[in-house]
Design an enzyme around this catalytic site. Structure first.
Site, PDB file in Angstrom:
ATOM      1  N   CYS A   2     -52.457   0.325  33.189  1.00 43.37           N
ATOM      2  CA  CYS A   2     -52.857   1.616  33.750  1.00 43.37           C
ATOM      3  C   CYS A   2     -51.587   2.303  34.229  1.00 43.37           C
ATOM      4  O   CYS A   2     -50.522   1.717  34.231  1.00 43.37           O
ATOM      5  CB  CYS A   2     -53.789   1.381  34.937  1.00 43.37           C
ATOM      6  SG  CYS A   2     -55.163   0.303  34.555  1.00 43.37           S
ATOM      7  N   ARG A  27     -50.262   5.197  29.033  1.00 39.95           N
ATOM      8  CA  ARG A  27     -50.508   3.808  29.465  1.00 39.95           C
ATOM      9  C   ARG A  27     -52.003   3.497  29.528  1.00 39.95           C
ATOM     10  O   ARG A  27     -52.391   2.350  29.709  1.00 39.95           O
ATOM     11  CB  ARG A  27     -49.885   3.547  30.845  1.00 39.95           C
ATOM     12  CG  ARG A  27     -48.379   3.704  30.891  1.00 39.95           C
ATOM     13  CD  ARG A  27     -47.883   3.523  32.289  1.00 39.95           C
ATOM     14  NE  ARG A  27     -48.177   2.182  32.777  1.00 39.95           N
ATOM     15  CZ  ARG A  27     -47.399   1.115  32.529  1.00 39.95           C
ATOM     16  NH1 ARG A  27     -46.323   1.274  31.797  1.00 39.95           N
ATOM     17  NH2 ARG A  27     -47.706  -0.077  32.986  1.00 39.95           N
ATOM     18  N   TRP A  75     -56.925   2.010  32.047  1.00 36.97           N
ATOM     19  CA  TRP A  75     -57.328   1.412  30.766  1.00 36.97           C
ATOM     20  C   TRP A  75     -58.127   0.167  31.165  1.00 36.97           C
ATOM     21  O   TRP A  75     -57.559  -0.807  31.652  1.00 36.97           O
ATOM     22  CB  TRP A  75     -56.105   1.047  29.940  1.00 36.97           C
ATOM     23  CG  TRP A  75     -56.423   0.663  28.516  1.00 36.97           C
ATOM     24  CD1 TRP A  75     -56.930   1.464  27.542  1.00 36.97           C
ATOM     25  CD2 TRP A  75     -56.276  -0.617  27.924  1.00 36.97           C
ATOM     26  NE1 TRP A  75     -57.099   0.764  26.377  1.00 36.97           N
ATOM     27  CE2 TRP A  75     -56.712  -0.514  26.575  1.00 36.97           C
ATOM     28  CE3 TRP A  75     -55.834  -1.836  28.368  1.00 36.97           C
ATOM     29  CZ2 TRP A  75     -56.705  -1.584  25.689  1.00 36.97           C
ATOM     30  CZ3 TRP A  75     -55.819  -2.915  27.473  1.00 36.97           C
ATOM     31  CH2 TRP A  75     -56.239  -2.781  26.161  1.00 36.97           C
ATOM     32  N   ASN A 101     -52.677  -1.607  39.098  1.00 40.65           N
ATOM     33  CA  ASN A 101     -52.468  -1.873  37.673  1.00 40.65           C
ATOM     34  C   ASN A 101     -52.230  -3.368  37.550  1.00 40.65           C
ATOM     35  O   ASN A 101     -51.322  -3.916  38.165  1.00 40.65           O
ATOM     36  CB  ASN A 101     -51.255  -1.094  37.148  1.00 40.65           C
ATOM     37  CG  ASN A 101     -50.928  -1.496  35.712  1.00 40.65           C
ATOM     38  OD1 ASN A 101     -51.805  -1.951  34.983  1.00 40.65           O
ATOM     39  ND2 ASN A 101     -49.678  -1.378  35.319  1.00 40.65           N
ATOM     40  N   GLY A 102     -53.096  -4.059  36.786  1.00 38.54           N
ATOM     41  CA  GLY A 102     -52.922  -5.502  36.601  1.00 38.54           C
ATOM     42  C   GLY A 102     -54.277  -6.183  36.609  1.00 38.54           C
ATOM     43  O   GLY A 102     -55.303  -5.544  36.443  1.00 38.54           O
ATOM     44  N   GLU A 492     -46.044  -3.193   8.501  1.00 40.04           N
ATOM     45  CA  GLU A 492     -45.829  -2.161   9.543  1.00 40.04           C
ATOM     46  C   GLU A 492     -46.429  -0.829   9.089  1.00 40.04           C
ATOM     47  O   GLU A 492     -47.079  -0.125   9.864  1.00 40.04           O
ATOM     48  CB  GLU A 492     -44.338  -2.025   9.826  1.00 40.04           C
ATOM     49  CG  GLU A 492     -43.945  -0.872  10.726  1.00 40.04           C
ATOM     50  CD  GLU A 492     -44.592  -0.913  12.104  1.00 40.04           C
ATOM     51  OE1 GLU A 492     -45.195  -1.936  12.467  1.00 40.04           O
ATOM     52  OE2 GLU A 492     -44.542   0.120  12.803  1.00 40.04           O
ATOM     53  N   LYS A 496     -49.327   1.281  11.128  1.00 36.82           N
ATOM     54  CA  LYS A 496     -49.178   2.703  11.491  1.00 36.82           C
ATOM     55  C   LYS A 496     -50.397   3.490  11.045  1.00 36.82           C
ATOM     56  O   LYS A 496     -50.967   4.270  11.787  1.00 36.82           O
ATOM     57  CB  LYS A 496     -47.907   3.284  10.843  1.00 36.82           C
ATOM     58  CG  LYS A 496     -46.617   2.804  11.472  1.00 36.82           C
ATOM     59  CD  LYS A 496     -46.327   3.442  12.798  1.00 36.82           C
ATOM     60  CE  LYS A 496     -46.493   2.697  14.062  1.00 36.82           C
ATOM     61  NZ  LYS A 496     -46.377   1.334  14.289  1.00 36.82           N
ATOM     62  N   GLU A 499     -53.759   2.448  12.984  1.00 37.50           N
ATOM     63  CA  GLU A 499     -53.872   2.677  14.431  1.00 37.50           C
ATOM     64  C   GLU A 499     -53.938   4.168  14.790  1.00 37.50           C
ATOM     65  O   GLU A 499     -54.404   4.521  15.872  1.00 37.50           O
ATOM     66  CB  GLU A 499     -52.747   2.000  15.199  1.00 37.50           C
ATOM     67  CG  GLU A 499     -51.369   2.579  15.016  1.00 37.50           C
ATOM     68  CD  GLU A 499     -50.338   1.902  15.909  1.00 37.50           C
ATOM     69  OE1 GLU A 499     -50.640   1.608  17.086  1.00 37.50           O
ATOM     70  OE2 GLU A 499     -49.230   1.648  15.435  1.00 37.50           O
ATOM     71  N   HIS A 515     -53.853 -13.443  -5.760  1.00 36.81           N
ATOM     72  CA  HIS A 515     -54.629 -14.498  -5.071  1.00 36.81           C
ATOM     73  C   HIS A 515     -55.839 -13.932  -4.334  1.00 36.81           C
ATOM     74  O   HIS A 515     -56.299 -14.501  -3.356  1.00 36.81           O
ATOM     75  CB  HIS A 515     -53.688 -15.254  -4.118  1.00 36.81           C
ATOM     76  CG  HIS A 515     -52.520 -15.839  -4.819  1.00 36.81           C
ATOM     77  ND1 HIS A 515     -52.581 -16.999  -5.566  1.00 36.81           N
ATOM     78  CD2 HIS A 515     -51.271 -15.364  -4.986  1.00 36.81           C
ATOM     79  CE1 HIS A 515     -51.404 -17.239  -6.114  1.00 36.81           C
ATOM     80  NE2 HIS A 515     -50.582 -16.256  -5.787  1.00 36.81           N
ATOM     81  N   LYS A 614     -50.290   2.276  25.236  1.00 38.34           N
ATOM     82  CA  LYS A 614     -48.898   2.075  24.815  1.00 38.34           C
ATOM     83  C   LYS A 614     -48.376   0.695  25.159  1.00 38.34           C
ATOM     84  O   LYS A 614     -47.595   0.115  24.423  1.00 38.34           O
ATOM     85  CB  LYS A 614     -47.991   3.129  25.469  1.00 38.34           C
ATOM     86  CG  LYS A 614     -46.544   3.041  25.031  1.00 38.34           C
ATOM     87  CD  LYS A 614     -46.392   3.259  23.528  1.00 38.34           C
ATOM     88  CE  LYS A 614     -44.961   3.098  23.073  1.00 38.34           C
ATOM     89  NZ  LYS A 614     -44.869   3.116  21.596  1.00 38.34           N
TER      90      LYS A 614
END
Ligand code: AGP
Length: 619
Positions: A2, A27, A75, A101-102, A492, A496, A499, A515, A614
């Site tokens: 957060c 965040r 969050w 936050n935590g 990667e 991108k 997300e 395969h 983030k």
């Protein structure tokens, strides 16, 4: 993870707090709230579900007066995102307010104890337990606020960055941290608190990074000419604060004319790579100077194994590092997802080197992974972008990437800087061990110096990539393929896309097609192939032909002047020729732009994609 902000001083607190929350929305942004003590000594809390703008709308006709306040953008970890669970939280008597936050891991036990004392709870959060515990301690131990906070935090198991208001002490703001970041800003007749420096930088460049289990008491009382800050531990041991000067500038934070932070950060890469090589890569002297390596040479030279631990995009950078370190330094490398590594009871030896890669330096799983490695006596080297963050602070040494704040949730400039730092490290070890010839070392160092300009040349194709991105917004699925150094680039590129555009995408080693995945090939599923002219180029040409034979649509990233793939693929994006180990720094750029433009055409929230934040500072 957060975002928390606090203010006490000469200004009206509310505007400072709201602006600070906007800076921290990357965040987490599923709910937000603010607590203010107005000039009449009333403690007012306003909260709203959704982004900070929802809070502003809700508070527009409320009393937002007062020169002291705290604010929070959330969050969710405990309790779903809604008004009740949004921070700040009152204590039972509504005398105190807290933001956090935590994660308080033992909150259930603490809550049961408080309920046995008659306390009731409005929310499902661990945070409300903490503010009730502080009030309970205040009342039952006749403790002042600071002591009550210290005693309460001694009982807490978990991570926290908190700020607490007491309406009976409107001249005091208290904060503490353990495991979650917290920065104090020292202004003229005013103090600031924030999860990172971005809400503070426009007011002051003097900051204190709180350490774990540290408590700070900020006091401003103009009538009594009191203006001071005290630092101590949760066990009451006074500490002398270390004031640092911020390197951030506000312009770094603004979007610089781009529509999104992500596009700004993609275009920053020529400069950010220059910054991350500054003082380290000296082409004229044919040298790389990495202080973290130089000060710990023996640890690397005697390493029997290197373990790389990271998450997400940082894990992809680690996979590229595996190719470079094994090629140049001939040290076995294992690349681990931090979330798996921390729990699977891995074998870790004292002569292992563990490299932790993290843009934010606060990713909970990566932090826990190095804590585990440290317990086994391994040497911890971190590659991080945030100075003073928890992961570098826990590491024995490391290398900062120095790309400035990365605001877009989708990591771009941090990734290329991580790959650059890891490549520099691989070259240094190889050169020192003698497993990399001077000629090869010199050739790569010279090419490294060219990379920023070569990235600029790739970025010149943005318009063309934007144009053909429009033709793919129909797709429900993508496959990304690559070989060797460019297999992690394929992964990667897929990350991108998924997300920020919410289109499902998978990255695969190109040879894996036979395969299983080749069964998926159809006209409806675009295939992106990273095929620079190096390594196993001929093999990847055959993979492309297999796809075309099954009517697949191929978007290929090739080396300038390619005459083979460009004849069989449907869309071509060219990148300049470079050393094989450096091709990821160029081939990833078109994939960043492709994902960005597809997401924009789809109308997605590019900088703050749904469900993501983030920095994942909780499990
Ligand atoms: C990358 O675009 C994502 N935002 C995510 O995978 C990120 O790389 C991951 O959460 C790791 O974060 P860190 O580098 O800050 O540890």
């Amino acid at each position: 993870m957060c975002g928390i902000v606090g203010y006490i001083g000469k200004r009206k607190a509310y505007p400072v707090l709201i602006k600070g929350l906007h800076r921290l929305e990357y965040r987490g942004y599923d709910s937000a709230g603010v607590a203010l003590i107005n000039n009449a000594g009333q403690l007012n809390i306003y909260k709203a579900k959704g982004k900070v703008s929802e809070l502003e709308a809700y508070a527009a006709d409320k009393d937002t007066g007062g020169c002291i306040g705290i604010a929070h953008t959330r969050w969710a970890t405990h309790g779903e995102p809604n008004m009740v669970n949004a921070h700040p939280h009152y204590s039972e008597s509504e005398r105190l307010a807290i933001i956090h936050n935590g994660i308080i891991e033992n909150y259930a036990v603490l809550k049961a104890g408080l309920q046995a004392e008659g306390y009731t709870f409005k929310s499902d959060t661990d945070t409300e337990v903490l503010v009730q515990l502080i009030e309970y301690t205040q009342l039952n131990r006749q403790a002042d606020l600071k002591t009550a906070v210290q005693l309460a935090l001694q009982q807490v198991v978990g991570a926290y960055a908190i700020a607490v208001l007491d309406k009976e002490h409107p001249d005091t703001l208290i904060a503490a941290r353990k495991g979650s970041p917290l920065v104090v800003g020292i202004g003229e007749d005013e103090y600031f608190l924030a999860s990172d420096a971005t809400p503070i930088v426009e007011y002051t460049d003097k900051v204190i990074y709180l350490g774990d289990e540290e408590v700070v008491v900020l006091t401003v009382n103009p009538q009594l000419s009191i203006l001071n800050y005290q630092l101590s531990t949760i066990n009451g041991v006074d500490k002398t604060p270390e004031i640092k000067r911020l390197e951030l500038s506000l312009s770094q934070l603004e979007k610089g004319g781009y529509p999104h932070f992500m596009l700004k950060e993609i275009f920053e890469q020529p400069r950010t790579l220059t910054d991350s090589m500054r003082g380290r890569v000296n082409v004229r002297q044919d040298n790389i100077a990495l202080s973290g390596f130089i000060d710990n040479k023996d640890r690397f030279l005697n390493a029997k194994r290197i373990i790389i631990t990271a998450c997400g995009t940082s894990w992809h950078a680690g996979l590229i590092a595996m190719y470079a370190i094994e090629e140049f330094a001939q040290i076995p490398v294992e690349v681990e997802y931090s979330s798996e590594f921390r729990y699977r009871k891995p074998v870790i030896n004292k002569d292992d080197v563990v490299i932790a890669i993290s843009q934010s330096g606060e990713t909970a799983d990566t932090l826990a992974a190095i804590q585990l490695a440290k317990q086994h006596g391994a040497f911890i080297f971190s590659i991080c972008n945030v100075v003073g963050a928890s992961i570098p602070r826990l590491s024995d040494s490391g290398c900062y990437t120095h790309v400035g704040p990365e605001i877009g949730v989708a990591s771009t400039k941090a990734f290329t800087a991580q790959v650059t730092a890891l490549t520099m490290l691989a070259l240094c070890i190889g050169r020192e061990k003698g497993t990399l010839t001077k000629e090869h070392f010199t050739r790569i160092v010279s090419e490294l110096g060219q990379i920023p300009n070569k990235i600029s040349r790739v970025l010149e194709q943005e318009k063309r990539i934007a144009d053909f991105a429009k033709t793919f917004t129909y797709a429900q699925n993508f496959i990304y393929l690559g070989r060797g150094y460019n297999y992690p680039v394929a992964m990667e590129g897929a990350l991108k896309l998924k997300e920020i555009s919410y289109i499902h995408a998978e990255g695969y080693p190109a040879a894996e097609m036979k395969h299983g995945p080749i069964a998926l090939i159809s006209q409806e599923m675009p295939v992106v192939v990273v095929a620079p002219h190096c390594g196993t180029y001929e093999k990847i040409v055959s993979n492309i032909q297999e796809i075309k034979a099954r009517k697949g649509k191929v978007i290929a990233v090739v080396t300038d002047g390619d005459e083979v793939v460009s004849k069989i693929a449907d869309y071509i994006i060219e990148v300049p020729q470079t050393e094989e180990c450096l091709t990821p720094l160029l081939t990833v750029i078109p994939l960043q732009l492709l994902a960005y433009h597809i997401a924009v055409v789809k109308g997605c929230d590019v900088d703050q994609p749904r469900n993501l934040a983030k920095s994942v500072t909780v499990e």
